[in-house]
Design a protein around this motif. Structure first.
Motif, PDB file in Angstrom:
ATOM      1  N   LYS A 247      36.469  33.346  63.989  1.00  0.00           N
ATOM      2  CA  LYS A 247      36.201  32.857  62.639  1.00  0.00           C
ATOM      3  C   LYS A 247      37.444  32.901  61.757  1.00  0.00           C
ATOM      4  CE  LYS A 247      31.353  34.191  62.861  1.00  0.00           C
ATOM      5  NZ  LYS A 247      31.342  33.880  64.265  1.00  0.00           N
ATOM      6  N   SER A 303      33.292  26.789  60.158  1.00  0.00           N
ATOM      7  CA  SER A 303      32.006  27.433  59.907  1.00  0.00           C
ATOM      8  C   SER A 303      32.063  28.883  60.378  1.00  0.00           C
ATOM      9  CB  SER A 303      30.895  26.693  60.651  1.00  0.00           C
ATOM     10  OG  SER A 303      29.686  27.408  60.582  1.00  0.00           O
ATOM     11  N   LEU A 304      31.371  29.758  59.646  1.00  0.00           N
ATOM     12  CA  LEU A 304      31.302  31.171  60.007  1.00  0.00           C
ATOM     13  C   LEU A 304      30.050  31.496  60.797  1.00  0.00           C
ATOM     14  CD1 LEU A 304      32.483  32.705  56.612  1.00  0.00           C
ATOM     15  CD2 LEU A 304      33.861  32.169  58.618  1.00  0.00           C
ATOM     16  N   ARG A 305      29.214  30.492  61.017  1.00  0.00           N
ATOM     17  CA  ARG A 305      28.020  30.705  61.821  1.00  0.00           C
ATOM     18  C   ARG A 305      28.421  30.857  63.276  1.00  0.00           C
ATOM     19  NH1 ARG A 305      23.190  28.809  59.738  1.00  0.00           N
ATOM     20  NH2 ARG A 305      22.316  29.782  61.601  1.00  0.00           N
ATOM     21  N   HIS A 315      28.589  34.847  57.247  1.00  0.00           N
ATOM     22  CA  HIS A 315      28.529  33.862  56.172  1.00  0.00           C
ATOM     23  C   HIS A 315      27.513  34.293  55.124  1.00  0.00           C
ATOM     24  CE1 HIS A 315      24.824  32.847  58.168  1.00  0.00           C
ATOM     25  NE2 HIS A 315      24.522  31.980  57.232  1.00  0.00           N
ATOM     26  N   ASN A 344      27.722  27.652  55.004  1.00  0.00           N
ATOM     27  CA  ASN A 344      28.071  28.195  56.325  1.00  0.00           C
ATOM     28  C   ASN A 344      29.548  28.559  56.433  1.00  0.00           C
ATOM     29  OD1 ASN A 344      25.440  27.823  57.075  1.00  0.00           O
ATOM     30  ND2 ASN A 344      25.805  25.921  58.191  1.00  0.00           N
ATOM     31  N   ARG A 345      30.365  28.140  55.455  1.00  0.00           N
ATOM     32  CA  ARG A 345      31.792  28.464  55.440  1.00  0.00           C
ATOM     33  C   ARG A 345      32.129  29.560  54.429  1.00  0.00           C
ATOM     34  NH1 ARG A 345      31.603  23.402  57.229  1.00  0.00           N
ATOM     35  NH2 ARG A 345      33.305  22.658  58.515  1.00  0.00           N
ATOM     36  N   ASN A 347      32.068  33.182  52.593  1.00  0.00           N
ATOM     37  CA  ASN A 347      31.892  34.621  52.740  1.00  0.00           C
ATOM     38  C   ASN A 347      32.123  35.221  51.355  1.00  0.00           C
ATOM     39  OD1 ASN A 347      33.314  37.423  53.069  1.00  0.00           O
ATOM     40  ND2 ASN A 347      32.162  37.123  54.964  1.00  0.00           N
ATOM     41  N   ASP A 423      31.103  22.432  63.433  1.00  0.00           N
ATOM     42  CA  ASP A 423      30.198  23.480  62.936  1.00  0.00           C
ATOM     43  C   ASP A 423      28.998  23.634  63.859  1.00  0.00           C
ATOM     44  OD1 ASP A 423      31.938  23.638  60.839  1.00  0.00           O
ATOM     45  OD2 ASP A 423      30.594  22.750  59.352  1.00  0.00           O
TER      46      ASP A 423
END
Length: 831
Positions: A247, A303-305, A315, A344-345, A347, A423
């Motif tokens: 990530k 995306s952090l998912r 996220h 989703n991006r 934090n 993503d």
């Protein structure tokens, strides 16, 4: 060289035992179904380290490409370790002690392990699994399970297998023996470190199986890096390399604190909460939050998912009160779903110590209050700020495309294709491990492993990818399109009813490709919006049924009409409709009648200057050969007489007595009643060849009114279809080809019918072309060119580029042509 299991047995001070209870069915599940992927074995051991509250986990896999059976896979962590009772409890199959109240009170993380079967994943890699652990009492203990001990179990009754639990007599000496075997250096820990570290656990996989060869370095590294959350203090070392969360590979595109939201957001806060919001000492302060709200909001390129959500999410919002996270499992904190492309991006760590009085006893919920309502409004404004900054970044980045020359300029924003696809892949990582991944995807072929990581880097690069389109026969029941993300190719299924109904005309293929592209991306958009895979599948399945229905409702292509005939042989009603549509495709004015005492259809040929011709249409469906009585020649004859028709066209899958020829009863009755007996396949062949061979309704009438017995009809059709092709398309294409070859050359020489005809006879299939054929073809093309091609006496004049001439003549050429746009999306510009 001794194994760890042997060293453990040789250096133990005392031995106790644990009973491992297994049944034959569980052994079968263990050996062939539950954990099929060797990588899952490693991943499960890492998860155990996480559950043990470890801050670091070290993984060693020897050789990788050349693993030997006497090598050891090692997984070490500095977690809480196990005492005697816990080591015994470790082998309780089907339940896990991880979630016992006493244990959980000592841990800071929510436990993942639940069923107590993760340890069985090791069976996919090795025959032996040895645990060494240092508990809180400072003692080092160990146990070894040899999975081959279960091989003798044949009944389905539960069987107890005794498992020795060893306590080490001299910890320092034992650890030095491990060091001499180079087992400690492999994970970069020393004897002194292990003696001084309060608690730890090491797992050794020994007597490795051949399947361990699947533990490829890049693949293992990728799986472990994607399993790491962004906000955890849990680090993983793999083969002496500390891994960075995947990530973090994407750059940040925005970062701000709550105090740095725009003036507009601050005004919205005050208007929505009636609280006096202001900025003091770089914090966001109000009457309800006098201490101030601090934190950090980051928006990433990627995306952090993804896979690490099994451990800890990366996220969304992270609300902390006095340093403690209060919304571990709720990234939205009760808000309505936001724009997932941004959410989703994002934090967002938000510190709000003034919420402490409002926390409920669980310390994970907040009582309903004005403070909670204000926090929700604040989070909405923080998200709006993140979204604005992200969209500004995207716009600024894409606006640079406007300064580029047309051939290298992108017209489709990455947020519409590359970014949501990337993503989608990140959020889906790991589904191909130990599960039926194909059930998850409707249109998408995602790719796996190192190949997938390269694809992600490509997708997030910001460069316009060029996509190819290929047409393949994938079966009538299969999807309309498959999108191979790694191969950058959309595969359109020519067997699908919707494609077949629109594939004949080359000019329609760009539209089909646009449709297929948007349809595949629709699946990505739905999944990006957190709609569950089975719901996405249901929606797309209904859409697919709709497309098929629409294709049948107005099926116009010859391919779809011919296919409908062949697909309807066993259904009377469908075959009747297919027969009527085939008659229309061959040039008749046809209508469906059916009903008792009526023909299935009526076809009329309006001919000039001769009189009209009428034939009745009759269809006999069957799963095999219809019986003589089912055909009912007398009834068919009465239908023909009732409508004063010139003939009757009968179709059936086949006819009884075919081997007898003219001596069959079918042949005799067909000749007697004047019923022309065609097979369904023969009519389908005529439909497919209609344009290429210039087949008209008059040709059909001639056969129907003169050929009756199945053998006679077959002979007539065979003779007709064996004639030389009369397709003018080849001639039209050859003319354009020759005009292009001489364009820009011999400028003082006129282009005449004579010179063109002389060049055309060198083309395969046109060796016998006549001058009048060429002249008439050019006249046809001039009339269809909308002024681009003109004729002056014997001269041919071109008033446009050849590419534009092809576009204007596409109805005659029926070929793919260059687009007027030089966009980059289609590889080779769609040629």
């Amino acid at each position: 060289m001794k194994t760890v299991a042997q060293l453990l047995e040789d250096n133990s001070a005392s031995v106790s035992s644990a009973a491992v209870t297994l049944s034959h069915s569980l052994v079968t599940l263990l050996s062939s179904q539950l954990y099929r992927s060797p990588i899952k074995a490693i991943e499960e051991l890492v998860v155990n380290s996480y559950d043990a509250d470890a801050t670091e986990c070290r993984v060693h896999i020897p050789g990788l490409s050349k693993i030997k059976s006497n090598n050891s896979v090692i997984v070490f962590d500095n977690g809480i370790g196990m005492d005697q009772d816990q080591l015994v409890d470790l082998w309780a199959i089907g339940r896990s002690g991880k979630r016992d109240d006493a244990r959980e009170k000592r841990l800071s993380r929510t436990q993942i392990g639940k069923f107590g079967i993760g340890k069985l994943a090791s069976y996919a890699v090795a025959h032996k699994l040895t645990y060494l652990t240092k508990g809180r009492d400072g003692r080092i203990r160990g146990a070894t399970v040899d999975f081959r001990s279960f091989a003798a179990i044949t009944s389905d009754e539960a069987v107890d297998v005794e498992l020795p639990i060893y306590a080490i007599s001299d910890a320092g000496e034992f650890l030095r023996l491990l060091a001499q075997q180079e087992l400690l250096s492999a994970i970069e820990v020393s004897v002194d470190q292990l003696l001084s570290t309060e608690t730890w656990t090491m797992a050794f996989l020994e007597d490795l199986k051949d399947d361990a060869q699947a533990l490829k370095s890049g693949r293992v590294r990728w799986v472990l890096s994607t399993a790491m959350p962004l906000v955890s203090d849990f680090k993983i070392q793999f083969n002496k390399e500390w891994l960075e969360s995947s990530k973090l590979k994407g750059s940040k595109i925005a970062e701000f604190t709550p105090a740095e939201i725009s003036e507009r957001r601050l005004e919205n806060l005050n208007a929505s909460t009636s609280d006096s919001w202001r900025i003091e000492n770089d914090k966001l302060v109000s009457d309800l939050f006098p201490t101030g709200i601090d934190g950090n909001v980051r928006v990433f390129e990627r995306s952090l998912r993804g896979k690490s959500e099994d451990l800890e999410r990366s996220h969304g919002f992270f609300l902390k009160v006095n340093g403690r996270l209060i919304n571990e499992h709720d990234p939205l904190f009760g808000l309505e779903p936001l724009s997932h492309a941004t959410f989703n991006r994002m934090n967002a760590e938000i510190c709000i110590d003034d919420l402490d009085p409002y926390l409920l006893s669980s310390r994970e919920e907040i009582e309903d209050s004005a403070a909670k309502k204000s926090v929700l409004v604040l989070l909405q404004q923080i998200f709006a700020e993140a979204r604005t900054r992200k969209e500004s970044h995207d716009k600024e980045k894409f606006d640079k495309e406007k300064t580029k020359r047309e051939p290298v300029r992108s017209y489709i924003e990455p947020r519409l294709v590359e970014r949501p696809v990337a993503d989608f892949l990140i959020a889906s990582q790991g589904l191909d491990e130990g599960s039926e991944a194909d059930d998850e995807w409707f249109y998408i072929k995602p790719g796996t492993g190192e190949q997938l990581e390269d694809t992600l880097n490509d997708l997030y690069s910001g460069k316009q990818r060029e996509y190819s389109y290929q047409y393949e026969a994938a079966g009538s029941s299969n999807r309309v399109v498959q999108f191979d993300i790694t191969g950058k190719t959309f595969y359109l299924n020519t067997d699908h009813e919707y494609i077949a109904a629109n594939y004949d005309e080359a000019s329609s293929r760009s539209l089909l490709e646009d449709f297929a592209t948007s349809e595949a991306l629709l699946e990505v958009y739905l999944r990006e919006s957190d709609i569950t895979p089975h719901v996405v599948g249901e929606v797309l399945e209904r859409r697919d049924a709709l497309f098929r229905g629409l294709a049948r409702d107005h099926a116009g292509s010859l391919v779809s009409v011919a296919r409908e005939l062949n697909d309807s042989v066993a259904d009377q009603y469908d075959l009747e409709v297919a027969l009527v549509r085939a008659a229309r495709a061959l040039g008749f004015v046809a209508k469906h009648i059916a009903g008792a005492g009526e023909p299935d259809g009526l076809a009329r040929l309006s001919a000039y200057p001769t009189s009209d011709a009428i034939i009745t249409l009759e269809a006999k469906s069957s799963t095999g050969t219809p019986s003589l009585s089912a055909i009912d020649f007398a009834g068919l004859d009465s239908h023909r007489e009732a409508y004063e028709a010139h003939g009757c066209l009968l179709i059936a899958p086949s006819y009884p007595g075919a081997s007898l020829g003219d001596e069959s009863e079918v042949a005799k009755r067909a000749k007697s009643k004047g019923i022309s007996c065609w097979t369904v396949d023969q009519l389908a062949q005529f439909v497919l060849a209609a344009e290429a061979r210039h087949i008209t309704a008059d040709d059909i009438v001639k056969i129907v009114t003169t050929k009756f017995a199945p053998a006679d009809v077959s002979s007539a059709i065979r003779d007709f279809l064996s004639r030389p092709l009369g397709d003018k398309t080849k001639l039209y294409r050859a003319i354009v080809y020759e005009l292009e070859k001489i364009q820009g050359r011999l400028k003082a020489t006129r282009r005449t019918f004579d010179t063109l005809a002389a060049r055309l006879i060198d083309h395969e299939g046109l060796e016998t072309v006549e001058f009048e054929d060429v002249k008439n073809a050019v006249i046809d093309m001039a009339g269809a060119s909308k002024g681009a091609l003109q004729i002056s006496q014997n001269n041919i004049i071109i008033l446009t580029s050849i590419d534009e001439l092809r576009r204007r003549l596409n109805g005659l050429l029926n070929d793919r042509v260059k687009s007027r746009s030089l966009g980059l999306f289609r590889k080779d510009n769609g040629e």
